[in-house]
Structure formats: C-alpha cells, structure tokens
Design a protein around this motif. Structure first.
Motif, PDB file in Angstrom:
ATOM      1  N   ASP A   1       0.827  -1.207   0.000  1.00 28.74           N
ATOM      2  CA  ASP A   1       0.000   0.000   0.000  1.00 28.74           C
ATOM      3  C   ASP A   1       0.860   1.255   0.000  1.00 28.74           C
ATOM      4  OD1 ASP A   1       1.025  -0.083   2.538  1.00 28.74           O
ATOM      5  OD2 ASP A   1      -0.894   0.081   3.576  1.00 28.74           O
ATOM      6  N   GLN A   2       2.153   1.119  -0.348  1.00 33.47           N
ATOM      7  CA  GLN A   2       3.074   2.249  -0.412  1.00 33.47           C
ATOM      8  C   GLN A   2       3.549   2.471  -1.843  1.00 33.47           C
ATOM      9  OE1 GLN A   2       5.402   0.735   3.494  1.00 33.47           O
ATOM     10  NE2 GLN A   2       6.308   2.544   2.533  1.00 33.47           N
ATOM     11  N   PRO A   3       4.123   3.636  -2.113  1.00 33.69           N
ATOM     12  CA  PRO A   3       4.777   3.836  -3.412  1.00 33.69           C
ATOM     13  C   PRO A   3       5.960   2.901  -3.553  1.00 33.69           C
ATOM     14  CG  PRO A   3       4.510   5.930  -2.219  1.00 33.69           C
ATOM     15  CD  PRO A   3       4.196   4.839  -1.253  1.00 33.69           C
ATOM     16  N   THR A   4       6.216   2.458  -4.780  1.00 34.01           N
ATOM     17  CA  THR A   4       7.338   1.561  -5.040  1.00 34.01           C
ATOM     18  C   THR A   4       8.045   1.973  -6.315  1.00 34.01           C
ATOM     19  OG1 THR A   4       6.209  -0.315  -3.990  1.00 34.01           O
ATOM     20  CG2 THR A   4       8.060  -0.830  -5.438  1.00 34.01           C
ATOM     21  N   TYR A   5       9.369   2.067  -6.225  1.00 36.74           N
ATOM     22  CA  TYR A   5      10.186   2.239  -7.421  1.00 36.74           C
ATOM     23  C   TYR A   5      10.715   0.879  -7.826  1.00 36.74           C
ATOM     24  CZ  TYR A   5      13.967   3.565 -10.575  1.00 36.74           C
ATOM     25  OH  TYR A   5      14.797   3.671 -11.666  1.00 36.74           O
ATOM     26  N   LEU A   6      10.401   0.464  -9.037  1.00 42.40           N
ATOM     27  CA  LEU A   6      10.802  -0.832  -9.580  1.00 42.40           C
ATOM     28  C   LEU A   6      11.834  -0.585 -10.671  1.00 42.40           C
ATOM     29  CD1 LEU A   6      10.292  -3.889  -9.593  1.00 42.40           C
ATOM     30  CD2 LEU A   6       8.410  -3.494 -11.189  1.00 42.40           C
ATOM     31  N   ARG A   7      13.072  -0.973 -10.407  1.00 46.75           N
ATOM     32  CA  ARG A   7      14.196  -0.665 -11.302  1.00 46.75           C
ATOM     33  C   ARG A   7      14.471  -1.862 -12.210  1.00 46.75           C
ATOM     34  NH1 ARG A   7      20.401  -0.058 -10.925  1.00 46.75           N
ATOM     35  NH2 ARG A   7      20.789   2.105 -11.562  1.00 46.75           N
ATOM     36  N   LEU A   8      14.278  -1.662 -13.504  1.00 46.10           N
ATOM     37  CA  LEU A   8      14.371  -2.745 -14.481  1.00 46.10           C
ATOM     38  C   LEU A   8      15.568  -2.568 -15.399  1.00 46.10           C
ATOM     39  CD1 LEU A   8      10.623  -2.736 -15.610  1.00 46.10           C
ATOM     40  CD2 LEU A   8      11.652  -4.142 -13.814  1.00 46.10           C
ATOM     41  N   GLY A   9      16.072  -3.688 -15.914  1.00 45.79           N
ATOM     42  CA  GLY A   9      17.042  -3.629 -16.994  1.00 45.79           C
ATOM     43  C   GLY A   9      16.337  -3.292 -18.298  1.00 45.79           C
ATOM     44  N   LYS A  10      16.932  -3.672 -19.387  1.00 46.35           N
ATOM     45  CA  LYS A  10      16.366  -3.345 -20.684  1.00 46.35           C
ATOM     46  C   LYS A  10      15.921  -4.616 -21.405  1.00 46.35           C
ATOM     47  CE  LYS A  10      17.547  -0.852 -24.936  1.00 46.35           C
ATOM     48  NZ  LYS A  10      18.676  -0.321 -25.747  1.00 46.35           N
ATOM     49  N   LYS A  11      16.850  -5.342 -21.976  1.00 46.36           N
ATOM     50  CA  LYS A  11      16.506  -6.577 -22.669  1.00 46.36           C
ATOM     51  C   LYS A  11      17.716  -7.495 -22.677  1.00 46.36           C
ATOM     52  CE  LYS A  11      17.711  -4.754 -27.246  1.00 46.36           C
ATOM     53  NZ  LYS A  11      17.229  -4.519 -28.630  1.00 46.36           N
TER      54      LYS A  11
END
Length: 309
Positions: free
Chosen positions: A149-159
């Motif tokens: 129920d909080q904000p989340t930063y989801l850090r992703l790679g590319k491909k």
C-alpha cells in the motif's frame, strides 16, 4: 526484463481491474497485448513525465492502482518533485517502473544513464525501492509492489538479461535471496549485475575463497537479518550495483553498518565512479570502463579480502 514485466502486468491487470498502465511514450509495441485487452486502462501520457506522475497520483487517490513505465533516468530525476509531493507525501500506492537501469542505455550517452536513481528514490519517505536481478525476480517484484500500500520504485534492466533462477524465488520487501552460503566474502548483487556477481563468485572460489552470494533486490527496506548474518560471518561484504557508489545500495548498507558498529566484516562498495561517463558504446563496454565486469569485481573483492586478512 521488460518483456517479463509486460507479461506479468497483463496477468495482474486481468486479475485486478484497478490496475492502470501509464506510459511515457515508450514500450508501445511491447504493450500491444495489454492494450488490446485493457484499452480503457492504458494511458500514453507522452513525453511529459512530471505530468504523468501527477496523473498517476490522482488515479491512486481515486482507488486505482497505477503503474508508470518509462526510461529510468526520466521516471525519477526528471519528475522528482512530483514523486515527492504528489505520490510520497500522500503515501499513494503508485508503482514507478524505470526501464534501462544503470548503463543499459549506454549507447545513447549520459542523458540516458540511470546511475543516481536509487539514491533519489530511497531518500523519499514512504518509497520502497526494488531492483530485481533477473526476469523471474521482475515478475515477483511487480506482484510484491502491487500488494503493497506504499509507493514503489521498480528498477528494471532493458533486454537480454539472462534467467538466473531455476524457479520463481521467494521474494518480499526487505528480503535478500540467498544463492549460496560462504564464510570468507559475501557478494550482494543488486539488479542487473547479478550474472556478473555470479561469475565473479566463481572466480573467487577458484582462488580458494568461500563465497556467500545473494541477490539483493530490496534496497528499501533492507534485509537487516541477512546483513547481520554475513557481517558477523565474513571478512568482506561487497555490494555490487550498476549505480553510483554515492547514495545507492552500498550507501544504504553503510548507513546500516553505522547503526550496528563492531561487525567482523569490512564493507566494500562496488559501483560506478562518482563522475559522468563521457563515452558512448555498448553496456558491456561501459561496464568494463567502470570496473563492473566480473573480472574487475573479483579482483576488487580479492584485494579487499587480502588486505583484511
């Protein structure tokens, strides 16, 4: 990673009618299936990231579960004030998915490098920060973020990131994913550098070191129990991240260490130097240039271990 993200988001949207996807004019073909199924729950907000964050905050205040998707450098630093004031201040469960973590877009130059985003996001009150290490972790991290129920930063790679785990790992806020135990050094791999950390661990083992290895996707909150274990057991604990050595996961662990003095292990923070990369080239070229390839990681850890012995 981004394909795993799109596939998992489609599944989650089918199960939860509150899920809404907002795109910063990116990933359009990747989300074709999503748009075909949920046309009324897709918004292309254009190259207007700050405005997109405000729209997402409003949707969340209205009871929806918005997921914002664009390039990591633009999803964070370009609209930091809006994230702080519109999302975090009101503790709204907006998921900010930043694609192209670290040096993934190395070929496009410094404007597209994302080596300060963890620092910016983890300093914000209420914000969770997740950096999954392979496509299976991406799927689990997205489910975890949606359950919060909080904000989340989801850090992703590319491909092209390889699948590391043989099955979906146990994943949670404030949890490391231990891959193997060890007593000499511990490698805490953050996000897309997990394969490099695994290769570095193999090199260190050939040098007769006992290596603890973990994927360390939850930067905020930290897995404090795992930190206590490896700092009490090993001589060197190394954080390994495609992010500046200032303010990232290494700094988060250093802050924990300052609150828990007297540990056996020394902390080694491995990341990008505190300077801009004024070159363009492949991600692998950028990693070699900044000392984030497996050989350089292993050499740094081995030198720290020998200095500690």
């Amino acid at each position: 990673m981004r394909d795993a993200f799109a596939a998992e988001l489609e599944l989650l949207a089918a199960a939860d009618p509150r899920v809404v996807l907002l795109s910063g004019d990116i990933g359009n073909r990747m989300f074709d299936r999503y748009k075909q199924r949920f046309a009324d729950r897709f918004l292309n907000c254009g190259v207007a990231e700050a405005n997109m964050i405000g729209v997402a905050a409003g949707l969340a205040l209205g009871g929806l579960r918005p997921v914002v998707y664009t390039i990591a450098a633009f999803a964070t630093l370009r609209c930091l004030e809006q994230i702080r004031v519109d999302v975090c201040y009101h503790r709204q469960p907006v998921i900010i998915a930043g694609v192209g973590a670290g040096l993934s877009y190395a070929s496009l130059g410094g404007t597209h490098h994302a080596c300060e985003d963890i620092a910016a996001m983890r300093m914000l009150p209420e914000m969770n920060v997740l950096c999954p290490g392979d496509p299976l972790e991406v799927r689990a991290a997205l489910r975890c973020a949606l359950a919060s129920d909080q904000p989340t930063y989801l850090r992703l790679g590319k491909k092209g990131e390889p699948v590391v785990h043989s099955a979906a790992p146990a994943f949670g806020l404030g949890r490391a994913i231990a891959l193997q135990p060890g007593r000499d050094v511990a490698l805490l791999a953050v996000g897309t550098l997990l394969p490099n950390a695994i290769a570095a661990a193999e090199q260190l083992q050939r040098a007769s070191l006992s290596v603890a290895l973990a994927s360390f996707p939850s930067i905020k909150p930290l897995d404090e129990d795992y930190l206590a274990e490896v700092f009490a057991t090993c001589r060197v604990v190394a954080t390994i991240e495609e992010h500046s050595v200032v303010g990232g996961a290494g700094s988060a662990v250093a802050e924990w260490l300052a609150r828990h003095p007297g540990q056996r292990a020394r902390l080694l923070t491995i990341g990008t130097p505190d300077r801009f990369l004024h070159q363009a080239g492949s991600q692998e070229h950028a990693r070699r240039h900044t000392g984030l390839n497996a050989e350089a990681i292993a050499a740094d850890v081995l030198a720290a271990y020998r200095a500690r012995a």
